[in-house]
Design an enzyme around this catalytic site. Structure first.
Site, PDB file in Angstrom:
ATOM      1  N   LYS A  38     -65.704  62.686 -51.717  1.00  0.00           N
ATOM      2  CA  LYS A  38     -65.796  64.297 -52.050  1.00  0.00           C
ATOM      3  C   LYS A  38     -66.436  64.544 -53.219  1.00  0.00           C
ATOM      4  CE  LYS A  38     -62.101  66.407 -53.180  1.00  0.00           C
ATOM      5  NZ  LYS A  38     -61.662  67.474 -54.043  1.00  0.00           N
ATOM      6  N   ASN A  39     -65.702  63.969 -54.301  1.00  0.00           N
ATOM      7  CA  ASN A  39     -65.833  64.444 -55.576  1.00  0.00           C
ATOM      8  C   ASN A  39     -67.354  64.244 -56.027  1.00  0.00           C
ATOM      9  OD1 ASN A  39     -63.463  65.704 -55.877  1.00  0.00           O
ATOM     10  ND2 ASN A  39     -62.491  64.030 -57.166  1.00  0.00           N
ATOM     11  N   CYS A  70     -57.369  73.073 -56.994  1.00  0.00           N
ATOM     12  CA  CYS A  70     -56.056  72.763 -57.087  1.00  0.00           C
ATOM     13  C   CYS A  70     -55.336  73.350 -58.277  1.00  0.00           C
ATOM     14  CB  CYS A  70     -55.898  71.225 -56.978  1.00  0.00           C
ATOM     15  SG  CYS A  70     -55.958  70.606 -55.332  1.00  0.00           S
ATOM     16  N   ARG A  94     -56.349  73.716 -66.498  1.00  0.00           N
ATOM     17  CA  ARG A  94     -57.809  73.232 -66.173  1.00  0.00           C
ATOM     18  C   ARG A  94     -58.891  74.237 -66.796  1.00  0.00           C
ATOM     19  NH1 ARG A  94     -57.651  71.047 -60.268  1.00  0.00           N
ATOM     20  NH2 ARG A  94     -59.427  69.501 -61.296  1.00  0.00           N
ATOM     21  N   ASP A 114     -55.695  61.493 -59.194  1.00  0.00           N
ATOM     22  CA  ASP A 114     -55.505  61.777 -57.891  1.00  0.00           C
ATOM     23  C   ASP A 114     -54.803  60.639 -57.194  1.00  0.00           C
ATOM     24  OD1 ASP A 114     -56.951  64.028 -58.902  1.00  0.00           O
ATOM     25  OD2 ASP A 114     -58.927  63.441 -57.872  1.00  0.00           O
ATOM     26  N   ARG A 151     -59.137  70.295 -47.258  1.00  0.00           N
ATOM     27  CA  ARG A 151     -60.149  70.364 -48.366  1.00  0.00           C
ATOM     28  C   ARG A 151     -60.791  68.999 -48.591  1.00  0.00           C
ATOM     29  NH1 ARG A 151     -57.865  71.956 -53.485  1.00  0.00           N
ATOM     30  NH2 ARG A 151     -59.615  71.197 -54.001  1.00  0.00           N
TER      31      ARG A 151
HETATM   32  C1  UD1 Z   1     -62.176  66.044 -61.486  1.00  0.00           C
HETATM   33  C2  UD1 Z   1     -61.732  65.877 -60.207  1.00  0.00           C
HETATM   34  C3  UD1 Z   1     -60.354  65.680 -59.806  1.00  0.00           C
HETATM   35  C4  UD1 Z   1     -59.711  64.736 -60.895  1.00  0.00           C
HETATM   36  C5  UD1 Z   1     -60.125  65.022 -62.374  1.00  0.00           C
HETATM   37  C6  UD1 Z   1     -59.637  63.948 -63.236  1.00  0.00           C
HETATM   38  C7  UD1 Z   1     -63.732  66.551 -59.228  1.00  0.00           C
HETATM   39  C8  UD1 Z   1     -64.194  68.134 -58.388  1.00  0.00           C
HETATM   40  N1  UD1 Z   1     -62.553  66.871 -59.419  1.00  0.00           N
HETATM   41  O1  UD1 Z   1     -61.628  67.090 -61.909  1.00  0.00           O
HETATM   42  O2  UD1 Z   1     -60.246  65.571 -58.733  1.00  0.00           O
HETATM   43  O3  UD1 Z   1     -58.305  64.976 -60.645  1.00  0.00           O
HETATM   44  O4  UD1 Z   1     -61.576  64.961 -62.298  1.00  0.00           O
HETATM   45  O5  UD1 Z   1     -59.914  62.517 -62.768  1.00  0.00           O
HETATM   46  O6  UD1 Z   1     -64.430  65.905 -59.186  1.00  0.00           O
HETATM   47  N2  UD1 Z   1     -60.269  69.613 -69.922  1.00  0.00           N
HETATM   48  C9  UD1 Z   1     -60.419  70.541 -70.723  1.00  0.00           C
HETATM   49  N3  UD1 Z   1     -61.594  71.295 -70.999  1.00  0.00           N
HETATM   50  C10 UD1 Z   1     -62.648  71.130 -70.254  1.00  0.00           C
HETATM   51  C11 UD1 Z   1     -62.618  70.369 -69.065  1.00  0.00           C
HETATM   52  C12 UD1 Z   1     -61.421  69.635 -68.865  1.00  0.00           C
HETATM   53  O7  UD1 Z   1     -59.510  70.542 -71.594  1.00  0.00           O
HETATM   54  O8  UD1 Z   1     -63.558  71.887 -70.450  1.00  0.00           O
HETATM   55  C13 UD1 Z   1     -59.212  68.828 -69.489  1.00  0.00           C
HETATM   56  C14 UD1 Z   1     -58.509  69.278 -68.140  1.00  0.00           C
HETATM   57  O9  UD1 Z   1     -57.465  70.411 -68.455  1.00  0.00           O
HETATM   58  C15 UD1 Z   1     -57.723  68.095 -67.683  1.00  0.00           C
HETATM   59  C16 UD1 Z   1     -58.500  67.012 -68.428  1.00  0.00           C
HETATM   60  O10 UD1 Z   1     -59.472  67.339 -69.316  1.00  0.00           O
HETATM   61  O11 UD1 Z   1     -56.277  67.978 -68.469  1.00  0.00           O
HETATM   62  C17 UD1 Z   1     -59.556  66.110 -67.379  1.00  0.00           C
HETATM   63  O12 UD1 Z   1     -60.244  67.259 -66.475  1.00  0.00           O
HETATM   64  P1  UD1 Z   1     -61.575  67.021 -65.866  1.00  0.00           P
HETATM   65  O13 UD1 Z   1     -61.916  65.468 -66.070  1.00  0.00           O
HETATM   66  O14 UD1 Z   1     -62.543  67.896 -66.185  1.00  0.00           O
HETATM   67  O15 UD1 Z   1     -61.270  67.277 -64.342  1.00  0.00           O
HETATM   68  P2  UD1 Z   1     -62.180  68.007 -63.287  1.00  0.00           P
HETATM   69  O16 UD1 Z   1     -63.523  67.819 -63.535  1.00  0.00           O
HETATM   70  O17 UD1 Z   1     -61.759  69.445 -63.144  1.00  0.00           O
END
Ligand code: UD1
Length: 429
Positions: free
Chosen positions: A22-23, A118, A123, A306, A398
């Site tokens: 999915k991701n 979620c 985030r 996850d 989802r």
């Molecule tokens: C993706 C996955 C999600 C998974 C996560 C971590 C998708 C659609 N979702 O989410 O299922 O749980 O990776 O493996 O692929 N952060 C910041 N600033 C940013 C971006 C992120 O501070 O601009 C922080 C987030 O709050 C979090 C951490 O970095 O604490 C990791 O987030 P990130 O790897 O970006 O997760 P997602 O891409 O949202």
């Protein structure tokens, strides 16, 4: 509102096949916009997040056709009419932000509603924004929309404060056609980062180092259509592996990439769950009493956040005390109060859940507070004595394809019910 009814206590046995990731699909489908051409994407999981995303993509003017029961998606991206993604399409899925990077990379402009998804922490998207700005884009956030625009994008070096999956992919997409070279330092290394880079390269991009500590993207002037197959879903695979363990069954999970499962396998083995590898399959089975363990979530190749709720469900059923430390998202333990309703003994202190094993769960009425929390409750229900009813299962829809069919195929008892229609009464054991 539909719910799941699960009659627990049946060890799962047999074989189950993993769907596409999915991701990865959530990023690959938006990435196809960079082709300005026709792309055929195979092994797309048929799940709600993907349906919503494709609806938003169609609204941009992309012609979307399906083959193979929806698992093959053909996107004709030659006539994009719109570079704005409205809130109505996207409020439920966080991956809407990939349309920011792909449209920016393709057309130097995008405007996308701020992401939902979620509810597991703040985030922020500051790292995505930092990346876009360093490529020369202007970023404006107003009225719930993020607008990113540039006269032209110019390659640069971007250091990510934390290895964000979303930011890494977004910057890769935005940089594909930028002038000169972009380097992403401290990028995420998850398998779907590599998958998206491979897809972008198949469309003519020049990306090297995906999956390592530095990703280098040399801008190209043209990209083109491509045919691509998405990797298997490591989190779905891990969920069925834990389902086998928690139900004390014997399940072969097929069509996965064993290397992606290393962290999950290591922790299962530490708990004395038996795991054997056969080519692209892993057999997971019960042989002796499990023992509890300590787990910390980390960016790949560490233990995936996850898989955290599913593992806490398993640890709850194992004697002794286990610790689960969450280091990625700050509020990913809301589901523990639901597991407690089923008899679990879990205390949360800061970012650690202290899990004291109990002598089994009992069925209860519980709520799927997010996608993986929902998966954990399904696993708990499969192992519980009596009936479990899970509400808010749209959260599970989802991200899990054909969950009922797959569980039934393994001998589990699960049904989708509308309790108001059938006047269901939950019975205990
Ligand atoms: C993706 C996955 C999600 C998974 C996560 C971590 C998708 C659609 N979702 O989410 O299922 O749980 O990776 O493996 O692929 N952060 C910041 N600033 C940013 C971006 C992120 O501070 O601009 C922080 C987030 O709050 C979090 C951490 O970095 O604490 C990791 O987030 P990130 O790897 O970006 O997760 P997602 O891409 O949202």
């Amino acid at each position: 509102m539909e719910k799941y009814l699960i009659k627990g206590g049946r060890p799962l046995k047999g074989e189950v096949s993993v769907s596409g990731a999915k991701n990865a699909a959530l990023a690959v489908l938006p990435a196809a916009l960079l082709s300005g051409d026709i792309c055929k994407i195979e092994n797309v999981p048929v799940v709600e997040d993907i349906r919503v995303l494709l609806e938003a993509i169609e609204d941009l003017g992309v012609k979307v056709n399906y083959e193979n029961n929806g698992h093959t998606v053909i996107m004709d991206c030659r006539n994009i009419e719109k570079l704005v993604v409205d809130y109505k399409h996207i409020n439920k899925i966080r991956a809407s932000y990939y349309l920011l990077g792909s449209l920016l990379g393709a057309y130097n402009f995008s405007k996308v509603a701020l992401p939902g998804g979620c509810n597991i922490g703040a985030r922020p998207i500051d790292q995505h924004i930092k990346g876009f700005k360093s490529l020369g884009a202007e970023v404006d956030i107003k009225h719930g929309m993020v607008q990113v625009s540039a006269d032209k994008l110019v390659g640069s070096t971007v250091y990510l404060d934390s290895p964000s999956v979303g930011a890494t992919i977004n910057i890769m997409m935005a940089a594909c056609k930028a002038e000169g070279q972009t380097e992403i330092e401290n990028p995420a290394k998850e398998p779907h980062i590599v998958d998206v880079a491979n897809f972008l390269n198949s469309m003519g991009a020049n990306i090297k180092g995906a999956g390592t500590d530095v990703i280098k993207i040399k801008g190209v002037s043209e990209m083109h259509g491509s045919e691509y197959m998405i990797i298997p879903d490591m989190i779905e695979a891990g969920t069925y592996m834990v389902a086998a363990a928690i139900s004390k069954g014997d399940v072969t999970v097929k069509n996965l990439i064993p290397k992606h499962m290393d962290a999950v396998v290591a922790k299962l083995k530490e708990m004395d769950v038996k795991v054997e590898e056969f080519g692209d399959s892993l057999r997971v089975y019960y042989e002796e009493e499990y023992k509890n363990t300590h787990v910390k979530t980390l960016p790949y190749p560490g233990f995936p956040t996850d898989m955290q709720p599913q593992f806490v469900a398993l640890m709850s059923m194992v004697s002794g005390v286990g610790l689960m430390t969450e280091s990625i998202f700050e509020s990913r333990f809301s589901y523990t109060s639901e597991l407690r309703r089923m008899g679990a003994d879990i205390k949360v202190e800061g970012n650690t859940a202290i899990v004291t094993g109990v002598d089994g769960f009992t069925g209860a009425e519980v709520k799927a507070t997010d996608l993986r929390a929902g998966a954990a409750l399904v696993l708990a229900g499969l192992a519980a004595r009596g009936d479990t009813v899970i509400s808010d299962i749209y959260n599970i829809d989802r991200g899990y394809e054909h969950l009922e069919e797959k569980i039934k195929g393994l001998g589990g008892w699960i049904a989708r019910i509308d309790d108001e229609k059938v006047g269901l009464k939950v019975v205990g054991d």
